[in-house]
Every structure is written in C-alpha cells, then in structure tokens.
Motif scaffolding. Structure first.
Motif, short mmCIF file in Angstrom:
data_model
loop_
_atom_site.label_atom_id
_atom_site.label_comp_id
_atom_site.label_asym_id
_atom_site.label_seq_id
_atom_site.Cartn_x
_atom_site.Cartn_y
_atom_site.Cartn_z
N PRO A 92 0.82 -1.20 0.00
CA PRO A 92 0.00 0.00 0.00
C PRO A 92 0.86 1.26 0.00
CG PRO A 92 -0.02 -1.04 2.16
CD PRO A 92 0.76 -1.95 1.25
N LEU A 93 0.41 2.24 -0.70
CA LEU A 93 1.11 3.52 -0.68
C LEU A 93 0.78 4.24 0.61
CD1 LEU A 93 0.48 4.67 -4.32
CD2 LEU A 93 2.70 4.21 -3.30
N PRO A 94 1.70 5.05 1.09
CA PRO A 94 1.45 5.73 2.36
C PRO A 94 0.43 6.86 2.22
CG PRO A 94 3.54 6.39 1.45
CD PRO A 94 3.00 5.36 0.52
N VAL A 95 -0.81 6.46 2.10
CA VAL A 95 -1.86 7.47 2.04
C VAL A 95 -2.67 7.38 3.31
CG1 VAL A 95 -3.97 8.17 0.87
CG2 VAL A 95 -2.02 7.37 -0.46
N ARG A 96 -2.81 8.48 3.99
CA ARG A 96 -3.58 8.45 5.22
C ARG A 96 -4.77 9.38 5.06
NH1 ARG A 96 0.69 9.88 9.46
NH2 ARG A 96 2.14 10.06 7.75
N THR A 97 -5.96 8.83 5.18
CA THR A 97 -7.13 9.68 5.10
C THR A 97 -7.85 9.62 6.43
OG1 THR A 97 -8.23 7.79 4.13
CG2 THR A 97 -7.55 9.54 2.63
N ARG A 98 -8.02 10.72 7.03
CA ARG A 98 -8.72 10.77 8.31
C ARG A 98 -9.59 12.01 8.35
NH1 ARG A 98 -3.58 9.43 9.69
NH2 ARG A 98 -3.33 7.25 10.20
N PRO A 99 -10.65 11.95 9.16
CA PRO A 99 -11.54 13.10 9.22
C PRO A 99 -10.83 14.32 9.77
CG PRO A 99 -12.03 11.51 10.95
CD PRO A 99 -11.05 10.86 10.05
N MET A 100 -11.22 15.48 9.29
CA MET A 100 -10.62 16.72 9.75
C MET A 100 -11.71 17.69 10.17
SD MET A 100 -7.55 18.08 7.46
CE MET A 100 -7.34 17.15 5.99
N ASN A 101 -11.48 18.40 11.23
CA ASN A 101 -12.41 19.46 11.60
C ASN A 101 -12.25 20.63 10.64
OD1 ASN A 101 -13.17 17.96 13.76
ND2 ASN A 101 -11.66 18.92 15.13
N ASP A 102 -13.27 21.50 10.64
CA ASP A 102 -13.24 22.58 9.66
C ASP A 102 -12.03 23.50 9.79
OD1 ASP A 102 -15.32 21.74 8.28
OD2 ASP A 102 -16.77 23.21 9.03
N ALA B 32 9.96 -3.47 17.25
CA ALA B 32 10.66 -3.20 16.00
C ALA B 32 10.92 -4.50 15.24
CB ALA B 32 11.97 -2.48 16.28
N GLU B 33 11.29 -5.55 15.98
CA GLU B 33 11.55 -6.84 15.31
C GLU B 33 10.28 -7.38 14.68
OE1 GLU B 33 13.67 -9.75 17.55
OE2 GLU B 33 15.56 -8.65 17.38
N ASP B 34 9.17 -7.25 15.40
CA ASP B 34 7.89 -7.72 14.84
C ASP B 34 7.58 -6.99 13.55
OD1 ASP B 34 7.64 -9.38 16.92
OD2 ASP B 34 6.03 -8.30 17.96
N VAL B 35 7.75 -5.65 13.61
CA VAL B 35 7.42 -4.83 12.45
C VAL B 35 8.31 -5.18 11.26
CG1 VAL B 35 7.60 -2.47 11.53
CG2 VAL B 35 6.41 -2.89 13.69
N VAL B 36 9.62 -5.32 11.53
CA VAL B 36 10.53 -5.60 10.42
C VAL B 36 10.25 -6.98 9.83
CG1 VAL B 36 12.95 -6.01 9.81
CG2 VAL B 36 12.34 -4.06 11.22
N GLN B 37 9.95 -7.94 10.70
CA GLN B 37 9.66 -9.27 10.18
C GLN B 37 8.43 -9.23 9.27
OE1 GLN B 37 9.75 -12.34 13.09
NE2 GLN B 37 9.37 -13.96 11.61
N GLU B 38 7.40 -8.54 9.74
CA GLU B 38 6.19 -8.43 8.92
C GLU B 38 6.49 -7.67 7.62
OE1 GLU B 38 2.81 -7.10 11.24
OE2 GLU B 38 1.76 -6.59 9.37
N ALA B 39 7.28 -6.62 7.74
CA ALA B 39 7.64 -5.83 6.55
C ALA B 39 8.40 -6.69 5.55
CB ALA B 39 8.46 -4.62 6.96
N CYS B 40 9.26 -7.57 6.07
CA CYS B 40 10.06 -8.40 5.17
C CYS B 40 9.18 -9.44 4.45
CB CYS B 40 11.20 -9.08 5.91
SG CYS B 40 12.50 -7.92 6.36
N VAL B 41 8.15 -9.91 5.15
CA VAL B 41 7.21 -10.82 4.49
C VAL B 41 6.51 -10.08 3.35
CG1 VAL B 41 5.06 -12.13 4.77
CG2 VAL B 41 6.85 -12.26 6.52
N ARG B 42 6.10 -8.85 3.63
CA ARG B 42 5.48 -8.03 2.58
C ARG B 42 6.46 -7.77 1.44
NH1 ARG B 42 2.06 -2.87 4.60
NH2 ARG B 42 1.12 -3.70 6.50
N ALA B 61 10.46 2.15 2.99
CA ALA B 61 9.08 2.60 2.81
C ALA B 61 8.11 1.53 3.29
CB ALA B 61 8.82 2.94 1.34
N ILE B 62 8.43 0.27 2.99
CA ILE B 62 7.56 -0.82 3.44
C ILE B 62 7.57 -0.92 4.96
CG2 ILE B 62 7.15 -3.32 3.33
CD1 ILE B 62 8.33 -3.31 0.55
N VAL B 63 8.76 -0.76 5.54
CA VAL B 63 8.87 -0.81 7.01
C VAL B 63 8.02 0.29 7.63
CG1 VAL B 63 10.44 -0.42 8.95
CG2 VAL B 63 11.16 -1.87 7.06
#
Lengths: 272, 180
Positions: A92-102, B32-42, B61-63
C-alpha cells in the motif's frame, strides 16, 4: 536567477541553510549561502547550532544491529514461503485519510499554500546535477573496466601514485595504503568530470576493481558524517566528504564489503 | 534471478537499517523486530517490483507503512491524526537570536540518553523525517518519494524537526545545569 520577493524571508533562509548542511544545494546556491553566512552573524549562529546538532546525532546515535537469530528468521522468509502465494500482494502507498475538523481544514489549506511557495526552491537543489555526476562516474568506471587496464599509472605504492597526480593535475588527493586490509592499491587514472580532470584511485579486492573518485572541493573540512550509499546499474556507489575532496567510490563489490573498504579508507585518511 | 535470490540481495543487506527505523517509529526493540519481520514478508511478496537502484529506500518505505499499520492495530491511541499533522505544519520557525548562543555548547555536551529522549518526544511527523535523513542518510529526493510528499515539505519538516530538537536539547541542558 531572479528570486521572488518572499525569498528574503527568514524561514526560507533556514530551509536553504538546512539544505546547504545536507549538501543538497547546487554549487551556485551553496556558494551564495557561504557568502551569506560570512556576512550574517545570526545565520552563522544558526548554522553553528545545526552543525553541532548534526555532530551530536552522528556521534551519539548508533544504528540497530540485528541479532543473528533475527537475521536467520528474516532469511527464512524467502525459503519458507512459496512466492506464488504472495505474487498478488500489493504494497500500500502511504496514504492516510482521516476526518478533519473545519478549522483544521483551513490550517491544512494554509499548509498547502506554504508548500506551493516552497516549491520554488526545487531549482536550488542539486539532486539532478548529482544524479548526472553519479551516472558519469559509474560510466567512467565501466569504461575503465573495458580498457586494457583500469588505470594510467600502475603502482601499489602510494608514494608513486600521489606524486603522479601531483605532476599531472597539480592536485594531491589522499592516497592510503589498505593492502593489509585486503584492498591493495592498483594505481591511478585521470577522469574528466564536467569538463575538469579529476584524480581516480584504483584499488583491488580479489578480482574486483574499486574506483575512488576524488573531486576537489576546497575549503571543506573532513567530516565524520556517514557515507551515502546508492546503486547505479548494479554498481554500488558510496560518497562522502573528505579533507578538500568529495569522494565517490564505485565498484561491483558487494555493498557490505565496499562499506568495509570505505570505513577503512576513511579511518586511514583521518590518521594521516 | 529467482525471488529468493532477489530477496537476499535487496532485503537482507538492509535489515539493520530497517530495524533502526522501526525502533524509532515504534519506540522499542521488541516491537521493531515484529514490524521488520512483517515488513520483510510483505517485501518478499512484492519482491518482483523492486529495482536494484532503490532497494534500500523501497524496503524502508515498506517498514514505515508496516509500522503505521502495526501501531494503529496495537496502540490505537498513539495514532497521529491528519489534523495533528496539519497543526504541526503550522509551527513557525522562530527568528534566530543574534547573540552567540549558549545552546550550541549544550548541544555539543548532550549525551546519548538526552538525545534519545528528545527525539522520542518529537511529534511523529518530525521524528520520522529526522530519522530518515540523519540516521538512514536518505537524500531529500528519496525521502520525498518514500513519504509521498513534495520536496518543499521535506525541507520545511526537516528544518522544523531540527529546530524543535535544538530547543528541547537546549531546555534539557539548561534544566540539568540548573540542578547541578
């Protein structure tokens, strides 16, 4: 280049100062920044603060080292999982969509406006010219490998190579002897980068050739900042700033071995 | 080159860097190890998309994405909202004082522990950009690509991150000097 009127603002000076310290400015803007630093005590003070911060970060923060056990778990990933099951996984691309107040929307709009203003700064960044540099350096390395010998002067003695550059280019880059570390000096050659001749040291590691390109950069002190690692066409490229020269190393050596080479080289250069 | 070989060449050399980034994003070594392991699977799943030129930034970027998913799942309260982010962007870079600063001296004398605390206390948005630049050594262009933000934003966030950090270290240093 004509600057938009807003460029005199202090905030933009700070952004440029940061870019200068990160070595991201093109040559002309970097020179301009150096001139301003010389004439502006406030900017100079900020420069010193940022430089101190960098020094503290570089000397105090260590990178994590994966334990052998963890490393094994990671390499096991490729062995256990049949890749077919995962072939459709999309990162997934790092896109974050979250609600924003006005009112926050308004703040966000203001941010966007600020970003658009800052966009004008691209022209001052060196990224493109640097990319060309790396491409040119790698191309030269490739050419050298195709030639009968990847050097113009063959010598494993740094006392031969150094004077050779001196007589040929009136430049004297640091030449260090790493034979004891398994990286014997093979010789030197001259490369032409952006129309200027620059010295290239050639080292060997087993059957691999390592080119060390030394681009003169007067007035810059040697730093301990980490080397920048990139790859181009399968070659590992490592860059760092040394005393009076910016160094770029190119080789087909594995990245970790090339890192080792750079580490030893920099250590040896500092001792001198 | 098969996927396994590609994985060994593109991912394994950067495990230490991945772990460093994950440590800063999650705040501790075990997570951190959990995250990296999961990231490496991805990463292995998407190994066909990697180009030799950018394996390191690609893995980081994946991490990063994995870390945010992981944090959202395991620590829902810690999630930074977009609103907060917009708020952070508003932080003004303050005018620098003209007198030579005692902060510079304090910064130099700061020890690793204070530096860690100061970085950990930075808002997520600033912490990650600082880590990518100072610890992972990425260039502006790479950071811009990795975070999907314009280079202008990279520049302003980085400047603000450093500014905040200097302020915090300065304050911590002064506190220490006062106590001594």
């Amino acid at each position: 280049m004509n600057k938009p009127p807003s460029w005199s603002s202090h905030e933009e000076s700070l952004l440029l100062l940061n870019a200068y310290l990160d070595n991201e400015l093109d040559a002309a803007s970097a020179l301009n920044m150096e001139r301003r630093l010389a004439n502006d005590p406030a900017l100079r003070a900020e420069h010193d603060r940022l430089a101190q911060l960098r020094k503290a970060l570089r000397s105090q923060l260590t990178t994590a080292r994966a334990s052998d056990d963890f490393r094994k778990r990671i390499s096991a990933i490729a062995e256990e999982s049949p890749s077919d099951n995962y072939s459709s996984v999309v990162v997934p691309l790092p896109v974050r969509t979250r609600p924003m107040n006005d009112w926050r929307r308004i703040a966000a709009a203001a941010t966007v406006a600020a970003i658009v203003t800052a966009g004008g700064m691209y022209v001052f960044l060196r990224s493109n010219s640097e990319a060309i540099d790396i491409a040119a350096i790698v191309a030269d390395h490739q050419r050298a490998l195709l030639a009968a010998a990847p050097f113009d002067v063959a010598s494993s003695d740094r006392h031969t190579v150094k004077p050779w550059f001196d007589s040929k280019l009136a430049l004297s880059p640091q030449v260090v002897d790493l034979a004891n570390d398994g990286f014997p000096l093979a010789g030197g050659r001259v490369e032409v980068l952006e129309g200027k001749p620059v010295p290239v040291l050639v080292y060997r590691r087993r059957a691999h050739v390592i080119s060390v390109v030394a681009v003169p950069h007067t007035g810059i002190e040697a730093t301990t900042e980490p080397s920048l690692v990139t790859t181009k066409d399968g070659y590992s490229v490592i860059q760092w700033h040394g005393r009076d020269f910016n160094y770029t190393v190119v080789s087909d050596l594995a990245e970790n071995e090339l890192n080792e080479f750079v580490k030893r080289w920099r250590e040896a250069a500092v001792e001198r | 080159m098969d996927d396994r070989q590609r994985f060994n060449e593109a991912v394994l050399p950067h495990v230490d860097d991945a772990l460093s980034l994950a440590r800063w994003l999650t705040g501790n070594a075990v997570d951190a190890e959990d995250v990296v392991q999961e990231a490496c699977v991805r990463a292995f799943g998407a190994i066909a998309t990697v180009r030799d030129t950018s394996a390191r930034a690609w893995l980081l970027a994946i991490v990063r994405n994995t870390a945010f998913t992981w944090i959202a799942k395991n620590r829902p309260k810690a999630v930074v909202t977009a609103g907060d982010e917009a708020l952070f962007e508003q932080v003004e870079l303050e005018m620098v004082e003209t007198q030579p600063s005692p902060e510079a001296v304090l910064i130099e004398k700061t020890d690793a522990e204070h530096l860690h605390l100061a970085i950990a206390a930075l808002p997520q948005t600033y912490r990650e950009i600082l880590v990518l630049r100072e610890i992972e050594g990425l260039r502006y262009q790479e950071i811009s690509k990795e975070l999907s933000i314009p280079i202008g934003t990279v520049m302003s966030r980085l400047a603000r991150a450093r500014h905040l950090l200097i302020q915090r270290i300065g304050m911590a240093g002064q506190g220490k000097a006062g106590a001594a």
